[in-house]
Design a protein around this motif. Structure first.
Motif, PDB file in Angstrom:
ATOM      1  N   ALA A 295      10.506   6.103   2.074  1.00 19.10           N
ATOM      2  CA  ALA A 295       9.724   5.030   1.460  1.00 19.10           C
ATOM      3  C   ALA A 295       8.297   5.508   1.225  1.00 19.10           C
ATOM      4  CB  ALA A 295       9.730   3.791   2.347  1.00 19.10           C
ATOM      5  N   ALA A 296       7.817   5.337  -0.001  1.00 23.23           N
ATOM      6  CA  ALA A 296       6.459   5.756  -0.336  1.00 23.23           C
ATOM      7  C   ALA A 296       5.467   4.606  -0.268  1.00 23.23           C
ATOM      8  CB  ALA A 296       6.439   6.371  -1.736  1.00 23.23           C
ATOM      9  N   PHE A 297       5.958   3.379  -0.005  1.00 22.81           N
ATOM     10  CA  PHE A 297       5.094   2.208   0.008  1.00 22.81           C
ATOM     11  C   PHE A 297       5.417   1.348   1.221  1.00 22.81           C
ATOM     12  CE2 PHE A 297       5.569   3.598  -4.319  1.00 22.81           C
ATOM     13  CZ  PHE A 297       4.267   3.578  -4.807  1.00 22.81           C
ATOM     14  N   SER A 298       4.390   0.729   1.761  1.00 24.05           N
ATOM     15  CA  SER A 298       4.580  -0.187   2.877  1.00 24.05           C
ATOM     16  C   SER A 298       4.362  -1.616   2.403  1.00 24.05           C
ATOM     17  CB  SER A 298       3.589   0.131   4.000  1.00 24.05           C
ATOM     18  OG  SER A 298       2.255  -0.141   3.584  1.00 24.05           O
TER      19      SER A 298
ATOM     20  N   ASP B 219       9.758   2.005  -9.530  1.00 24.89           N
ATOM     21  CA  ASP B 219      10.896   2.920  -9.411  1.00 24.89           C
ATOM     22  C   ASP B 219      11.509   2.848  -8.018  1.00 24.89           C
ATOM     23  OD1 ASP B 219      10.639   3.773 -12.016  1.00 24.89           O
ATOM     24  OD2 ASP B 219       9.533   5.591 -11.519  1.00 24.89           O
ATOM     25  N   GLU B 220      10.648   2.765  -6.995  1.00 24.46           N
ATOM     26  CA  GLU B 220      11.168   2.697  -5.630  1.00 24.46           C
ATOM     27  C   GLU B 220      11.891   1.386  -5.379  1.00 24.46           C
ATOM     28  OE1 GLU B 220       9.360   2.608  -1.132  1.00 24.46           O
ATOM     29  OE2 GLU B 220       8.948   4.359  -2.378  1.00 24.46           O
ATOM     30  N   VAL B 221      11.350   0.290  -5.919  1.00 23.34           N
ATOM     31  CA  VAL B 221      12.025  -1.006  -5.775  1.00 23.34           C
ATOM     32  C   VAL B 221      13.415  -0.947  -6.390  1.00 23.34           C
ATOM     33  CG1 VAL B 221      12.022  -3.413  -6.539  1.00 23.34           C
ATOM     34  CG2 VAL B 221       9.945  -2.412  -5.598  1.00 23.34           C
ATOM     35  N   ASP B 222      13.510  -0.397  -7.605  1.00 25.73           N
ATOM     36  CA  ASP B 222      14.813  -0.322  -8.262  1.00 25.73           C
ATOM     37  C   ASP B 222      15.776   0.572  -7.499  1.00 25.73           C
ATOM     38  OD1 ASP B 222      14.176  -2.053 -10.313  1.00 25.73           O
ATOM     39  OD2 ASP B 222      13.424  -0.483 -11.628  1.00 25.73           O
TER      40      ASP B 222
ATOM     41  N   PHE C  23      -3.371   1.627  -7.049  1.00 27.52           N
ATOM     42  CA  PHE C  23      -1.957   1.377  -6.750  1.00 27.52           C
ATOM     43  C   PHE C  23      -1.096   1.942  -7.872  1.00 27.52           C
ATOM     44  CE2 PHE C  23       1.925  -1.271  -6.370  1.00 27.52           C
ATOM     45  CZ  PHE C  23       2.205  -1.021  -5.032  1.00 27.52           C
ATOM     46  N   PRO C  24      -0.206   2.911  -7.547  1.00 24.29           N
ATOM     47  CA  PRO C  24       0.658   3.522  -8.567  1.00 24.29           C
ATOM     48  C   PRO C  24       1.841   2.614  -8.888  1.00 24.29           C
ATOM     49  CG  PRO C  24       1.067   4.532  -6.441  1.00 24.29           C
ATOM     50  CD  PRO C  24      -0.047   3.538  -6.226  1.00 24.29           C
ATOM     51  N   THR C  25       1.608   1.636  -9.729  1.00 23.43           N
ATOM     52  CA  THR C  25       2.623   0.620 -10.000  1.00 23.43           C
ATOM     53  C   THR C  25       3.938   1.179 -10.535  1.00 23.43           C
ATOM     54  OG1 THR C  25       0.876  -1.010 -10.380  1.00 23.43           O
ATOM     55  CG2 THR C  25       3.065  -1.532 -11.223  1.00 23.43           C
ATOM     56  N   PRO C  26       3.948   2.115 -11.512  1.00 20.68           N
ATOM     57  CA  PRO C  26       5.241   2.629 -11.983  1.00 20.68           C
ATOM     58  C   PRO C  26       6.074   3.257 -10.871  1.00 20.68           C
ATOM     59  CG  PRO C  26       3.506   3.196 -13.534  1.00 20.68           C
ATOM     60  CD  PRO C  26       2.831   2.644 -12.319  1.00 20.68           C
ATOM     61  N   ALA C  27       5.424   4.017  -9.983  1.00 20.99           N
ATOM     62  CA  ALA C  27       6.166   4.631  -8.882  1.00 20.99           C
ATOM     63  C   ALA C  27       6.706   3.567  -7.930  1.00 20.99           C
ATOM     64  CB  ALA C  27       5.264   5.604  -8.126  1.00 20.99           C
ATOM     65  N   PHE C  28       5.925   2.517  -7.701  1.00 23.56           N
ATOM     66  CA  PHE C  28       6.396   1.428  -6.846  1.00 23.56           C
ATOM     67  C   PHE C  28       7.610   0.744  -7.457  1.00 23.56           C
ATOM     68  CE2 PHE C  28       6.286  -3.198  -6.099  1.00 23.56           C
ATOM     69  CZ  PHE C  28       6.616  -3.198  -4.757  1.00 23.56           C
TER      70      PHE C  28
ATOM     71  N   GLN D  48       0.842  -1.185   0.000  1.00 21.25           N
ATOM     72  CA  GLN D  48       0.000   0.000   0.000  1.00 21.25           C
ATOM     73  C   GLN D  48       0.885   1.245   0.000  1.00 21.25           C
ATOM     74  OE1 GLN D  48      -2.309  -1.257   3.589  1.00 21.25           O
ATOM     75  NE2 GLN D  48      -4.093  -0.707   2.358  1.00 21.25           N
ATOM     76  N   GLY D  49       0.349   2.333  -0.503  1.00 16.70           N
ATOM     77  CA  GLY D  49       1.056   3.593  -0.439  1.00 16.70           C
ATOM     78  C   GLY D  49       0.995   4.158   0.966  1.00 16.70           C
ATOM     79  N   VAL D  50       2.028   4.925   1.345  1.00 13.52           N
ATOM     80  CA  VAL D  50       2.062   5.524   2.676  1.00 13.52           C
ATOM     81  C   VAL D  50       2.421   6.996   2.540  1.00 13.52           C
ATOM     82  CG1 VAL D  50       2.726   3.374   3.797  1.00 13.52           C
ATOM     83  CG2 VAL D  50       4.497   4.960   3.059  1.00 13.52           C
ATOM     84  N   ASP D  51       2.105   7.763   3.560  1.00 17.37           N
ATOM     85  CA  ASP D  51       2.511   9.163   3.641  1.00 17.37           C
ATOM     86  C   ASP D  51       3.908   9.195   4.223  1.00 17.37           C
ATOM     87  OD1 ASP D  51       2.865  11.821   3.937  1.00 17.37           O
ATOM     88  OD2 ASP D  51       1.183  12.160   5.304  1.00 17.37           O
ATOM     89  N   ALA D  52       4.895   9.484   3.358  1.00 17.93           N
ATOM     90  CA  ALA D  52       6.291   9.387   3.781  1.00 17.93           C
ATOM     91  C   ALA D  52       6.810  10.656   4.451  1.00 17.93           C
ATOM     92  CB  ALA D  52       7.170   9.071   2.573  1.00 17.93           C
ATOM     93  N   VAL D  53       5.994  11.719   4.513  1.00 15.74           N
ATOM     94  CA  VAL D  53       6.476  12.984   5.047  1.00 15.74           C
ATOM     95  C   VAL D  53       6.859  12.817   6.525  1.00 15.74           C
ATOM     96  CG1 VAL D  53       5.892  15.374   5.542  1.00 15.74           C
ATOM     97  CG2 VAL D  53       5.086  14.299   3.425  1.00 15.74           C
ATOM     98  N   GLY D  54       8.102  13.128   6.825  1.00 13.23           N
ATOM     99  CA  GLY D  54       8.561  13.093   8.207  1.00 13.23           C
ATOM    100  C   GLY D  54       8.869  11.715   8.730  1.00 13.23           C
TER     101      GLY D  54
END
Length: 389
Positions: free
Chosen positions: A115-118, A147-150, A140-145, A105-111
């Protein structure tokens, strides 16, 4: 055999479930599967939770994933837009990293962190694990996920697909063990290594010559090799044969970005394929479905049934597997090939034992050139081999 699959077209979910579970039980010979994947068409989507409960009771898999799709595959067959249940199971035996479930799932990473995903465990091992993901395209923003994995887990291969039964938010169903959800993504980390390979068939054939991007902005290519991108495109189309030119004019023209610029020559499999979105005659620019960076190498591509068939067979030539998962685009199938069962039949011939299953996706996940991408009109396949066979 450590892998088994079954397909049922019975219109009643209870009967269909009984058929696939019974067949898989017979093939496993009493072994408990480490992982099971359920693919059901929309006609059985409302019963996915019950179907999953039956599979858990009868098979007791270590991890169970389920998803609703517009069409599914099992063995050498594809069932398009009709009631069907497809079940795939795998036994991986003793391993340091047994399959484990993932809820993304996406998460609020501010502060908190960058990581943008849990959901991804901190101790995963990209060299010895691969991630199978089933995601809802509306939430679910798959492309952003990816990118984060890579970025955070370099080397972790991700394969799978986007649920395709729903036409809007909340229309898809995802199952993770006993939990039914309609958003985010579910997945399983599988043991990787020499016994596993991922094959991504993008179904295109390069045409014309490769050119270096000499002027671009965002996804707009202004110049290729020092000339306007539109002039290059028009020359490529002019040099095509009558059949290829007609196909390009019907929307079969795409563009490929070279992933590994160190290669001296480029062919099928060396490109990330994206759509040609349009062109501006006044400026000579061409818009593509990808970021266009100065210095990147691009080459125009054509896609039709013949090139898709050739690409798939070429990528699978010489391979052998004991089980396979298929994630193919819902734009392929009869609509592309003019006949049923194409991708499943070609893949199942490599498997040889019917332990093939999968789904038609609203987008396919798979690595190209060592990076993970979301694709379209693609067949992404995971091949498994019994290390003791």
């Amino acid at each position: 055999m450590p892998f088994a699959a079954a397909l049922s077209e019975h219109p009643l979910a209870t009967h269909a479930t009984g058929e696939v579970v019974g067949h898989v039980l017979e093939r496993l010979g009493g072994r408990r599967p480490d992982v099971a994947l359920l693919f059901v068409t929309d006609a059985h989507g409302g019963a996915l939770e019950d179907i999953g409960a039956t599979v858990r009771t009868a098979l007791d898999p270590g991890v169970l994933l389920g998803v609703t799709a517009v069409s599914v595959a099992g063995g050498p067959r594809e069932v398009e837009e009709r009631p069907a249940v497809s079940l795939w199971v795998g036994c991986f035996g003793p391993t340091e990293r047994p399959p484990r479930p993932v809820r993304l799932q996406g998460v609020d990473a501010v502060g908190a962190s960058d990581a943008a995903f849990s959901g991804l465990p901190d101790d995963l091992d990209p060299e010895h694990e691969l991630l199978v993901v089933l995601a809802d395209p509306f939430s679910f923003p798959t492309p952003a996920f990816l990118d984060e994995v890579d970025r955070r887990r370099p080397g972790l291969a991700v394969a799978g697909g986007l649920a395709s039964a729903g036409r809007g938010p909340g229309g898809n169903r995802l199952l993770l063990d006993g939990a039914l959800v309609d958003d985010g993504a579910v997945g399983v980390l599988l043991p990787a290594g020499r016994a596993t390979s991922i094959v991504v068939s993008q179904g295109c054939r390069p045409v014309g010559d490769p050119y270096v991007v000499t002027r671009a902005e965002a996804n707009v290519v202004h110049e290729l090799g020092g000339q306007s991108a539109l002039a290059r495109l028009e020359q490529v189309v002019a040099d095509l044969g009558p059949d290829e030119r007609s196909m390009a004019q019907r929307g079969g023209l795409h563009i490929g970005r070279v992933i590994d610029e160190r290669r001296a020559h480029f062919g099928p499999g060396d490109f990330l394929i994206r759509a040609v979105l349009g062109a501006d005659r006044d400026s000579g620019a061409v818009a593509i479905g990808d970021e266009a960076e100065v210095g990147a190498t691009l080459q125009f591509q054509v896609r039709d049934a013949a090139s898709a068939d050739e690409d798939l067979r070429e990528l699978l030539a010489g391979r052998r597997a004991d089980g396979a998962l298929l994630f193919t685009c819902n734009g392929r199938g009869v609509g592309l090939f003019g006949e049923p069962d194409h991708d499943a039949a070609v893949l199942d011939a490599v498997v040889g034992g019917g332990a093939t299953a999968g789904m038609f996706c609203a987008g396919e996940l798979g690595p190209v050139g060592g990076r993970n991408f979301l694709h379209g009109y693609t067949a992404s396949m995971i091949l498994f081999t019994d290390p003791l066979g």
